[in-house]
Design a protein around this motif. Structure first.
Motif, PDB file in Angstrom:
ATOM      1  N   THR A  25       0.835  -1.190   0.000  1.00 49.43           N
ATOM      2  CA  THR A  25       0.000   0.000   0.000  1.00 49.43           C
ATOM      3  C   THR A  25       0.878   1.251   0.000  1.00 49.43           C
ATOM      4  OG1 THR A  25      -0.060   0.158   2.407  1.00 49.43           O
ATOM      5  CG2 THR A  25      -1.738  -1.223   1.352  1.00 49.43           C
ATOM      6  N   PRO A  26       0.339   2.392  -0.432  1.00 43.87           N
ATOM      7  CA  PRO A  26       1.120   3.631  -0.394  1.00 43.87           C
ATOM      8  C   PRO A  26       1.663   3.935   1.000  1.00 43.87           C
ATOM      9  CG  PRO A  26      -0.818   3.943  -1.745  1.00 43.87           C
ATOM     10  CD  PRO A  26      -0.960   2.591  -1.103  1.00 43.87           C
ATOM     11  N   GLU A  27       0.869   3.675   2.028  1.00 48.41           N
ATOM     12  CA  GLU A  27       1.300   3.950   3.391  1.00 48.41           C
ATOM     13  C   GLU A  27       2.516   3.103   3.772  1.00 48.41           C
ATOM     14  OE1 GLU A  27      -2.704   5.243   2.693  1.00 48.41           O
ATOM     15  OE2 GLU A  27      -1.825   3.246   2.485  1.00 48.41           O
ATOM     16  N   VAL A  28       2.487   1.830   3.378  1.00 44.12           N
ATOM     17  CA  VAL A  28       3.617   0.937   3.668  1.00 44.12           C
ATOM     18  C   VAL A  28       4.836   1.339   2.861  1.00 44.12           C
ATOM     19  CG1 VAL A  28       4.460  -1.426   3.353  1.00 44.12           C
ATOM     20  CG2 VAL A  28       2.245  -1.034   4.433  1.00 44.12           C
ATOM     21  N   GLN A  29       4.638   1.706   1.611  1.00 46.94           N
ATOM     22  CA  GLN A  29       5.759   2.137   0.773  1.00 46.94           C
ATOM     23  C   GLN A  29       6.430   3.373   1.349  1.00 46.94           C
ATOM     24  OE1 GLN A  29       5.433   1.931  -3.631  1.00 46.94           O
ATOM     25  NE2 GLN A  29       3.297   1.368  -3.269  1.00 46.94           N
ATOM     26  N   ILE A  30       5.642   4.313   1.821  1.00 51.50           N
ATOM     27  CA  ILE A  30       6.182   5.544   2.409  1.00 51.50           C
ATOM     28  C   ILE A  30       6.961   5.218   3.677  1.00 51.50           C
ATOM     29  CG2 ILE A  30       5.568   7.704   3.566  1.00 51.50           C
ATOM     30  CD1 ILE A  30       3.187   7.885   1.584  1.00 51.50           C
ATOM     31  N   LYS A  31       6.373   4.397   4.537  1.00 49.94           N
ATOM     32  CA  LYS A  31       7.025   4.021   5.799  1.00 49.94           C
ATOM     33  C   LYS A  31       8.381   3.383   5.552  1.00 49.94           C
ATOM     34  CE  LYS A  31       6.397   1.099   9.895  1.00 49.94           C
ATOM     35  NZ  LYS A  31       5.465   0.172  10.603  1.00 49.94           N
ATOM     36  N   ALA A  32       8.453   2.498   4.554  1.00 52.00           N
ATOM     37  CA  ALA A  32       9.706   1.802   4.270  1.00 52.00           C
ATOM     38  C   ALA A  32      10.699   2.696   3.549  1.00 52.00           C
ATOM     39  CB  ALA A  32       9.424   0.550   3.448  1.00 52.00           C
ATOM     40  N   ALA A  33      10.208   3.520   2.631  1.00 55.40           N
ATOM     41  CA  ALA A  33      11.101   4.365   1.829  1.00 55.40           C
ATOM     42  C   ALA A  33      11.887   5.347   2.687  1.00 55.40           C
ATOM     43  CB  ALA A  33      10.315   5.119   0.766  1.00 55.40           C
ATOM     44  N   VAL A  34      11.221   5.958   3.654  1.00 55.85           N
ATOM     45  CA  VAL A  34      11.892   7.001   4.442  1.00 55.85           C
ATOM     46  C   VAL A  34      12.886   6.428   5.452  1.00 55.85           C
ATOM     47  CG1 VAL A  34       9.987   8.626   4.147  1.00 55.85           C
ATOM     48  CG2 VAL A  34      10.024   7.138   6.161  1.00 55.85           C
ATOM     49  N   LEU A  35      12.961   5.101   5.572  1.00 56.45           N
ATOM     50  CA  LEU A  35      13.980   4.512   6.431  1.00 56.45           C
ATOM     51  C   LEU A  35      15.382   4.823   5.921  1.00 56.45           C
ATOM     52  CD1 LEU A  35      12.466   0.981   7.175  1.00 56.45           C
ATOM     53  CD2 LEU A  35      12.559   2.970   8.709  1.00 56.45           C
ATOM     54  N   ALA A  36      15.485   5.178   4.634  1.00 50.53           N
ATOM     55  CA  ALA A  36      16.778   5.549   4.063  1.00 50.53           C
ATOM     56  C   ALA A  36      17.215   6.945   4.498  1.00 50.53           C
ATOM     57  CB  ALA A  36      16.722   5.475   2.537  1.00 50.53           C
ATOM     58  N   ALA A  37      16.281   7.746   4.977  1.00 43.33           N
ATOM     59  CA  ALA A  37      16.576   9.139   5.325  1.00 43.33           C
ATOM     60  C   ALA A  37      17.030   9.273   6.776  1.00 43.33           C
ATOM     61  CB  ALA A  37      15.333  10.003   5.107  1.00 43.33           C
ATOM     62  N   PRO A  38      17.803  10.325   7.083  1.00 44.48           N
ATOM     63  CA  PRO A  38      18.102  10.623   8.486  1.00 44.48           C
ATOM     64  C   PRO A  38      16.802  10.792   9.258  1.00 44.48           C
ATOM     65  CG  PRO A  38      19.482  11.930   7.028  1.00 44.48           C
ATOM     66  CD  PRO A  38      18.448  11.278   6.160  1.00 44.48           C
TER      67      PRO A  38
END
Length: 201
Positions: A25-38
């Motif tokens: 889902t978009p929510e899951v994709q967002i949650k996982a994607a931002v793990l790359a960010a500080p």
């Protein structure tokens, strides 16, 4: 390194089995994607992810300087990245060329020529990209949680050289910085910490 470069050249090639690909889902994709960010940049980062048919799309507008690319569900393993918005012309050009069917070398050569000609705008200041990866089984596509992740950093300094920075052409030890593609449009500092020292998000 090859996997990282392939990820940075990501686009939307022909999909032969989209119907069989599970897209979170978009929510899951967002949650996982931002793990790359500080940690202090995650809430305000713009996030790109994928629709059910495999199209790359903006999932969330950003309020700070970071843009994050979510994991490509077609590719084995987990890989997300976040980079400074000034790198977007460079990244977007790579995606467009890949979508047009260009090879990795053709993409490199085209962007090199366009950057030297001033057609492709490269950042004037050093700009950072963070890449966060994990094995396929360590990414939960239902919750967005990632275990045993590996985080590395890239600092782009277009056309810089070993002489202009004092950096070696290869790492002198685990986790030590070095310069890759010196003198080229995509010259960058590589920082790859030992995997045992990389934080699991």
């Amino acid at each position: 390194m090859k996997k990282l470069l392939a990820f940075l050249l990501m686009a939307a090639p022909a999909f032969t089995s989209v119907a069989q690909t599970t897209v979170p889902t978009p929510e899951v994709q967002i949650k996982a994607a931002v793990l790359a960010a500080p940690a202090d940049k995650r809430d305000g980062a713009a996030v790109y992810g994928y629709t059910g048919d495999g199209t790359l799309t903006l999932l969330r507008k950003g309020t700070n300087e970071l843009i994050c690319l979510g994991d490509d569900p077609k590719q084995k393993g987990f890989n997300a990245s976040c980079y400074h918005k000034d790198l977007e012309p460079f990244m977007a050009r790579g995606r467009a060329l890949r979508k047009a069917g260009k090879s990795g070398q053709e993409i490199f050569d085209t962007r090199e020529q366009e950057a030297k000609a001033g057609k492709l705008k490269m950042p004037k200041n050093p700009t950072t990209l963070f890449s966060f990866s994990a094995e396929e089984d360590d990414f939960n596509k239902t919750t967005g949680e990632v275990k045993n992740g590996y985080l590395r950093s890239v600092v782009y300094i277009p056309f810089a050289t070993s002489e202009s920075t004092g950096l070696p052409l290869k790492p002198d030890g685990p986790g030590l910085p070095w310069i890759m593609d010196p003198g080229k449009h995509n010259a960058h500092i590589m920082i790859n910490p030992p995997k045992s020292a990389s934080p699991a998000k």
